[in-house]
Each structure stands twice: as structure tokens, then as C-alpha cells.
Write an enzyme that holds these catalytic residues in place. Structure first.
Site, mmCIF file in Angstrom:
data_model
loop_
_atom_site.group_PDB
_atom_site.id
_atom_site.type_symbol
_atom_site.label_atom_id
_atom_site.label_comp_id
_atom_site.label_asym_id
_atom_site.label_seq_id
_atom_site.Cartn_x
_atom_site.Cartn_y
_atom_site.Cartn_z
ATOM 1 N N PRO A 1 13.122 0.186 -4.433
ATOM 2 C CA PRO A 1 13.772 0.623 -3.195
ATOM 3 C C PRO A 1 14.227 -0.569 -2.351
ATOM 4 O O PRO A 1 13.579 -1.623 -2.317
ATOM 5 C CB PRO A 1 12.672 1.405 -2.468
ATOM 6 C CG PRO A 1 11.636 1.692 -3.508
ATOM 7 C CD PRO A 1 11.710 0.550 -4.464
ATOM 8 N N TYR B 1 4.873 -11.007 -0.931
ATOM 9 C CA TYR B 1 5.345 -9.673 -1.303
ATOM 10 C C TYR B 1 6.391 -9.761 -2.405
ATOM 11 O O TYR B 1 6.343 -9.008 -3.389
ATOM 12 C CB TYR B 1 5.918 -8.971 -0.070
ATOM 13 C CG TYR B 1 6.350 -7.541 -0.299
ATOM 14 C CD1 TYR B 1 5.416 -6.511 -0.289
ATOM 15 C CD2 TYR B 1 7.683 -7.210 -0.504
ATOM 16 C CE1 TYR B 1 5.801 -5.198 -0.488
ATOM 17 C CE2 TYR B 1 8.086 -5.903 -0.708
ATOM 18 C CZ TYR B 1 7.137 -4.897 -0.698
ATOM 19 O OH TYR B 1 7.523 -3.589 -0.898
ATOM 20 N N ALA C 1 0.947 2.601 -3.897
ATOM 21 C CA ALA C 1 0.204 1.873 -2.866
ATOM 22 C C ALA C 1 0.644 0.411 -2.826
ATOM 23 O O ALA C 1 0.821 -0.229 -3.868
ATOM 24 C CB ALA C 1 -1.290 1.955 -3.139
ATOM 25 N N GLY C 2 0.830 -0.108 -1.619
ATOM 26 C CA GLY C 2 1.243 -1.497 -1.491
ATOM 27 C C GLY C 2 1.081 -1.986 -0.064
ATOM 28 O O GLY C 2 0.966 -1.193 0.869
ATOM 29 N N GLY D 1 4.896 8.416 3.908
ATOM 30 C CA GLY D 1 6.073 7.769 3.344
ATOM 31 C C GLY D 1 6.440 8.224 1.946
ATOM 32 O O GLY D 1 6.392 9.407 1.609
ATOM 33 N N ILE E 1 13.930 1.346 3.296
ATOM 34 C CA ILE E 1 13.649 2.776 3.386
ATOM 35 C C ILE E 1 12.960 3.051 4.714
ATOM 36 O O ILE E 1 12.158 2.242 5.192
ATOM 37 C CB ILE E 1 12.749 3.232 2.223
ATOM 38 C CG1 ILE E 1 13.329 2.804 0.867
ATOM 39 C CG2 ILE E 1 12.545 4.744 2.251
ATOM 40 C CD1 ILE E 1 14.673 3.399 0.532
#
Length: 251
Positions: free
Chosen positions: A188, A158, A87-88, A17, A191
Site C-alpha cells: 500500500p 520501516y 500487524a506492523g 484499519g 492509506i
């Protein structure tokens, strides 16, 4: 040797990604790149083994592992100049939806905050001394539209983590600016990544219909923005939040 060829860039969540495309573009621009993900990064998808690429398997939540990685980079190449915190995690229920406020478990809350926010702070603390010593540093954090406004698909844990990340970005920008270190975030929208596809095709179609450009974004578009913010020329951009959402949210 170009200026960027002397810069060491560390990209987390680089296995796929947005992180993968950012690592790819940084390499193309001449940076030395450490591409890190929990599962590891196959150098083959980044052009193969070469002196300017280091691929590592490490969990951003593992403080000892990240400290060892930063020390290895400093010994092999020099201190980190560019940190891309990509990173998530965004947990989903079995049907692909996010947990509602009353459904968020203590385990989900702790995991999301640890990966999306706390680990970012810890990694910044590891690289900032070296950046200050160089008199140059670029930190680019991947926030989210979900941290800027309401979200059609993301859950409360989140959203909270990404809003917190924006606050952390501004704190770093304020304190570290005098040392030649900038901190910015990209936010973003929807996506085309594996994370977005967890919600399902119909959800993404409905989302795209509400975006003025009538499509979802691509990892390459987000990567291009982050690499710009990492550049020498972006030194007067500090504490900014760059919205990349096709016009869905216009503050």
C-alpha cells in the site's frame, strides 16, 4: 457449505484499519476468522459474537502466545488456511516525522524488525505445516510502498523491514508453491489509517497532491485486494507484489 466457509483465516493487526476491514470482508465471504491484535479486538465492530469469529489479544512477537493461538484454532476449527500478516509498527518522533538514518536507535531498529519481519517469519513457520498437509494455503503479507521505492515519510527502519518482507514473501512462494501454498504481498501507498495520520494533515495533503488519483487510499481498498489474493481463484498468483498506491509508483 461453501469452500470458503471451511477455510480458517488468521488476521493480525485486526483491531483497526486495514486489518479490521480485511477481517470484516473475510467474514462476509464466509471464512472462519481469527481476528488478533495486541490490544484485543472488540467483536462488536465485526458484527458481534458468532461461531465463525474468534477475537484474541496477542502480541505477534510473543512466540508462545501465537503458538497457543494456532493450536487453539486447529482444535476448534482446523488448521489455518489463510494467513494475513498485517500487524506492523512505524515509529515517529514527537513532531510526527520519522527518525533519520543518524537518529535511528538500536531500540527502534530492533523493535521494527521484530514486529514487521521476524514475527511474520515465525508465524508463517507455525501455520505452514498445516497448510502443506491440507494442500492449500494463502499467505498475504502487508508490505509497503516504502519497501518498494523511496518514501516521503517513512523512516529507514520501516523501509528496511518492508523491503525484507518482500524478500521473505518471495522465498516462501518459491519453496511452498509445490505444496499448494502461495505467498503474495500487497504494497500500500498512503492509506487513511491511524498510522498515516501520525504524520499530520498537511503532510498527507502534500502527499495526496502527488498521487495521480489525487487522494489517499482507504483500508477497504487494500482489504479487497488481500481477500482476492486469499481466494481459491488466485492460486496461480504466487510471489507477486501488488502495488496499491493510486499510481504514485509505477514500476
Amino acid at each position: 457449505m461453501t469452500a470458503t466457509a471451511q477455510r480458517v483465516a488468521l488476521v493480525t493487526g485486526a483491531g483497526r484499519g486495514i486489518g479490521l476491514e480485511t477481517a470484516r470482508l473475510l467474514l462476509a465471504k464466509g471464512y472462519r476468522v481469527a481476528a488478533v491484535s495486541r490490544e484485543g479486538v472488540d467483536p462488536g465492530i465485526l458484527g458481534g459474537v458468532r461461531p465463525e469469529l474468534l477475537c484474541a489479544a496477542a502480541d505477534v512477537c510473543d512466540g508462545a502466545a501465537m503458538q497457543e493461538l494456532v493450536a487453539t484454532l486447529a482444535h476448534q476449527w482446523g488448521p489455518v488456511s489463510v494467513l494475513i500478516n498485517n500487524a506492523g509498527v512505524s515509529p515517529k518522533l514527537a513532531d510526527g516525522s520519522s527518525a533519520g538514518i543518524l537518529q535511528i536507535t538500536p531500540q527502534e531498529w530492533a523493535q521494527v524488525l521484530e514486529v514487521n519481519l521476524t514475527a511474520v517469519l515465525r508465524l508463517c513457520q507455525l501455520v505452514l505445516p498445516g497448510m502443506c498437509e491440507q494442500g492449500f494455503g494463502r499467505i498475504v503479507n502487508v508490505a509497503s510502498l516504502a519497501g518498494r521505492t523511496k518514501s516521503l515519510v517513512a523512516g529507514g527502519s520501516y523501509m528496511a523491514s518492508k523491503a525484507g518482507l518482500i524478500g521473505l514473501t518471495r522465498a516462501i512462494a518459491t519453496e511452498m508453491g509445490p505444496w499448494g501454498v502461495t505467498a503474495n504481498a500487497v504494497a500500500p501507498g498512503r492509506i487513511l489509517t491511524e498510522m498515516a495520520q501520525q504524520a499530520g494533515h498537511e503532510v498527507n495533503q502534500r502527499y495526496a497532491a502527488q498521487i495521480p488519483v489525487r487522494r489517499l487510499g482507504t483500508p477497504e481498498e487494500v482489504a479487497a485486494a488481500m481477500v482476492f489474493l486469499a481466494a481459491e481463484e488466485a492460486g496461480f498468483i504466487n510471489g507477486a507484489i501488488l502495488d496499491i498506491n493510486g499510481g504514485f509508483y509505477m514500476p
